[in-house]
Enzyme design. Structure first.
Site: not given
Length: 252
Positions: A34-35, A87, A153, A190
């Site tokens: 995304r970055r 990932n 999660y 994370f």
């Protein structure tokens, strides 16, 4: 012949470590994340340090339409992906089920399960056409055990564990390998993401013991990928020495 790896979530953490590891092995790379600025910076660094080509795709794996479009615009040569490293993934919040934030749930489900599926659907089609390839899915100890307040999660990573097995069955006729990599405590972004930028709270997760680092996981992935053609590492659970399971960590 030079091979190609596609890595999602490549801008930091395990994805970035994999980019460095595979670049060192001479792989051309497709970096997805995304970055854009971080991806471009990484790409420039890798191209300067290694004789490889790097393609950057700024896209959120949750966005099925944009992901399909951007992967579809790759040239035929870039679609010859030998290794897919799924990932991209995250955790949001650490609340009991009755206090959970449903927006957080959607983010985890859309990224960890649906995003992985969107990428795999496209790239596995290319691999099937070539009758070869290796898919690496990054799971977690949370996909093997459930811990307090990990509910959604853990559910998403259990889904990844099931998908590892299902992909291995479905892709068996096409000679495609599938490996699940399941880390325990790894100190990356994370926990910062889980606690929504609260770095002090994130740091406490790793107090009193030596966690894994991203490079540990990248090396394990490379081990699986570098096995002979007739060998597939189905599953790998990797823990810090100080961690016995999802709940028990020896802290000094």
């Amino acid at each position: 012949m030079t091979k190609t790896a596609l890595i999602t979530g490549a801008s930091s953490g395990i994805g970035k470590a994999c980019a460095h590891t595979f670049a060192e092995q001479g792989y051309h790379l497709i970096l997805v994340g995304r970055r854009a600025a971080l991806l471009e910076q990484l790409a420039d660094q890798l191209k300067t340090s290694h004789t490889i080509e790097v393609k950057v795709l700024q896209v959120d794996v949750r966005d099925k339409e944009e992901l399909t479009y951007k992967l579809g615009t790759l040239s035929p040569q870039w679609k010859k992906v030998d290794v897919l490293i799924n990932n991209a993934g995250l955790s949001q919040g650490l609340d009991p089920i009755d206090k959970g934030n449903t927006d957080d749930w959607d983010t985890m489900i859309d990224t960890n399960i649906k995003g992985l599926l969107y990428v795999t659907k496209i790239v596995s089609t290319w691999m099937v056409e070539r009758k070869k390839g290796h898919i690496i899915n990054i799971g977690s100890i949370a996909g093997k055990e459930v811990y307090a307040n990990g509910n959604v999660y853990c559910a998403t990573k259990h889904a990844v564990d099931a998908l590892n097995k299902a992909m291995r069955i479905d892709l068996l006729p096409h000679g495609i390998k599938v490996t699940g990599i399941h880390p325990g405590a790894v100190e990356t972004e994370f926990s910062i993401v889980r606690f929504k930028g609260d770095e002090a709270r994130a740091k406490k997760v790793y107090d009193g013991f030596e966690p894994l680092v991203a490079q540990d996981i990248a090396e394990a992935i490379w081990f699986a990928v570098s096995r002979p053609a007739h060998v597939n590492v189905n599953d790998m659970l990797i823990m810090p020495t100080a961690q016995a399971n999802g709940n028990l960590i020896k802290r000094d």
